[in-house]
Design a protein around this motif. Structure first.
Motif, short mmCIF file in Angstrom:
data_model
loop_
_atom_site.label_atom_id
_atom_site.label_comp_id
_atom_site.label_asym_id
_atom_site.label_seq_id
_atom_site.Cartn_x
_atom_site.Cartn_y
_atom_site.Cartn_z
N ASP A 125 0.83 -1.21 0.00
CA ASP A 125 0.00 0.00 0.00
C ASP A 125 0.86 1.25 0.00
OD1 ASP A 125 -2.25 -1.61 0.03
OD2 ASP A 125 -2.64 -1.34 2.19
N ARG A 126 1.95 1.23 0.78
CA ARG A 126 2.85 2.39 0.85
C ARG A 126 3.50 2.65 -0.51
NH1 ARG A 126 5.41 0.91 5.03
NH2 ARG A 126 7.20 -0.08 4.05
N VAL A 127 3.96 1.58 -1.17
CA VAL A 127 4.57 1.73 -2.49
C VAL A 127 3.56 2.26 -3.49
CG1 VAL A 127 5.53 0.45 -4.45
CG2 VAL A 127 6.42 0.07 -2.15
N ALA A 128 2.34 1.75 -3.45
CA ALA A 128 1.29 2.21 -4.37
C ALA A 128 1.06 3.71 -4.21
CB ALA A 128 0.00 1.44 -4.14
N ALA A 129 1.01 4.18 -2.96
CA ALA A 129 0.80 5.61 -2.70
C ALA A 129 1.98 6.46 -3.17
CB ALA A 129 0.53 5.84 -1.21
N LEU A 130 3.19 5.96 -2.98
CA LEU A 130 4.38 6.70 -3.42
C LEU A 130 4.51 6.71 -4.94
CD1 LEU A 130 6.95 5.31 -0.82
CD2 LEU A 130 6.11 7.67 -0.95
N ALA A 131 4.08 5.63 -5.59
CA ALA A 131 4.25 5.49 -7.04
C ALA A 131 3.20 6.26 -7.84
CB ALA A 131 4.20 4.01 -7.41
N ALA A 132 2.01 6.39 -7.30
CA ALA A 132 0.91 7.02 -8.05
C ALA A 132 1.24 8.40 -8.62
CB ALA A 132 -0.35 7.07 -7.18
N PRO A 133 1.85 9.30 -7.86
CA PRO A 133 2.16 10.61 -8.43
C PRO A 133 3.17 10.56 -9.59
CG PRO A 133 2.35 10.66 -6.03
CD PRO A 133 2.18 9.24 -6.44
N HIS A 134 3.87 9.45 -9.71
CA HIS A 134 4.87 9.29 -10.76
C HIS A 134 4.33 8.51 -11.96
CE1 HIS A 134 7.88 11.04 -8.16
NE2 HIS A 134 7.43 10.26 -7.20
N GLY A 135 3.02 8.25 -11.96
CA GLY A 135 2.41 7.57 -13.10
C GLY A 135 2.62 6.06 -13.11
N LEU A 136 2.89 5.47 -11.94
CA LEU A 136 3.07 4.03 -11.83
C LEU A 136 1.98 3.45 -10.95
CD1 LEU A 136 6.92 3.97 -11.19
CD2 LEU A 136 5.76 3.17 -13.27
N VAL A 137 1.52 2.25 -11.30
CA VAL A 137 0.53 1.55 -10.51
C VAL A 137 1.01 0.14 -10.21
CG1 VAL A 137 -1.44 2.89 -11.37
CG2 VAL A 137 -0.76 0.79 -12.54
N VAL A 138 0.57 -0.39 -9.10
CA VAL A 138 0.90 -1.76 -8.72
C VAL A 138 0.09 -2.71 -9.61
CG1 VAL A 138 0.78 -3.48 -6.88
CG2 VAL A 138 1.49 -1.13 -6.35
N SER A 139 0.79 -3.62 -10.28
CA SER A 139 0.11 -4.59 -11.14
C SER A 139 0.13 -5.99 -10.54
CB SER A 139 0.73 -4.60 -12.53
OG SER A 139 2.10 -4.91 -12.47
N ALA A 140 0.99 -6.25 -9.58
CA ALA A 140 1.03 -7.55 -8.92
C ALA A 140 1.83 -7.43 -7.63
CB ALA A 140 1.69 -8.60 -9.83
#
Length: 177
Positions: A125-140
Motif C-alpha cells: 500500500d505504501r509503495v502504491a501511494a508513493l508510485a501514483a504521483p509518478h504515473g506508476l501503478v501496482v500490477s502484482a
C-alpha cells in the motif's frame, strides 16, 4: 516474476556485488543488463563477478545514484531493485526516474524483506501511494516465506490512460507514451 526475455534491456538499481546481475545476464542473448550502484566499491565487485558478461557486452556497470545517473535516451523493458530503501519511503523521487526510463510495456520489480511477518500488505500500500504521483501503478504483489523474514515483490507498471495507452512520465522523457 523477473523473467527477462533474451532480448530485453534490464536496469538493476542498487546492483551491489552483482549477484542478481549474473542471474539476469545468464538469461540474455542479445539483450543487456545495466547495473547501477552509487558505490564504486560495489560496481567494482559487480564487474569482477561478471567479468565475462561485461566483456561480452551483456552487462554494463555504472556508478551513480539513480537520481543523477545519465540514463537519458535509454529505455528498459525491466527495472529491478532489491533491498533499495529509497523506493519504500517518502519522497521516493527515484520512482519518477524509473517511470521515465521504462519502455513501452516495461515494468518495475521492487523486492524487499519486511521487518515483521504481516507487514507485506502495508508495504504494498505504501509503495502504491508513493508510485501514483509518478504515473506508476501496482500490477502484482507476491510474498514468499524467505527466512529469516518473509519477502515481498511488488510489480509496478505505467498507469494506463483511457483508451488503453500508458500515460507519459511525470517529467517527460524518451520513454513516455
Amino acid at each position: 516474476m523477473a523473467g527477462p526475455r533474451p532480448v530485453h534491456r534490464v536496469l538493476e538499481v542498487g546492483c551491489g556485488h552483482g549477484v542478481l546481475l549474473s542471474l539476469l545476464a545468464a538469461r540474455l542473448t542479445s539483450g543487456t543488463v545495466v547495473g547501477l550502484d552509487r558505490s564504486a566499491t560495489m560496481t567494482a565487485a559487480a564487474a569482477a563477478r561478471n567479468a565475462d558478461a561485461v566483456a561480452a557486452g551483456r552487462v554494463v556497470l555504472r556508478t551513480a545514484p539513480l537520481l543523477t545517473a545519465d540514463l537519458d535516451g535509454e529505455a528498459f523493458d525491466l527495472v529491478v531493485a532489491v533491498h533499495v530503501g529509497v523506493f519504500w519511503r517518502p519522497p521516493a523521487d527515484e520512482l519518477g526516474v524509473v517511470r521515465r526510463v521504462l519502455g513501452p510495456g516495461g515494468r518495475f520489480l521492487l523486492v524487499d524483506q519486511p521487518l515483521r511477518p504481516r507487514q507485506a500488505d502495508e508495504a504494498a500500500d505504501r509503495v502504491a501511494a508513493l508510485a501514483a504521483p509518478h504515473g506508476l501503478v501496482v500490477s502484482a504483489v507476491r510474498t514468499g516465506d524467505t527466512p529469516p523474514r518473509p519477502s515481498i515483490a511488488v510489480e509496478l507498471r505505467p498507469r494506463a490512460a483511457p483508451g488503453g495507452t500508458t500515460t507519459p512520465g511525470t517529467t517527460g522523457g524518451p520513454c513516455a507514451g
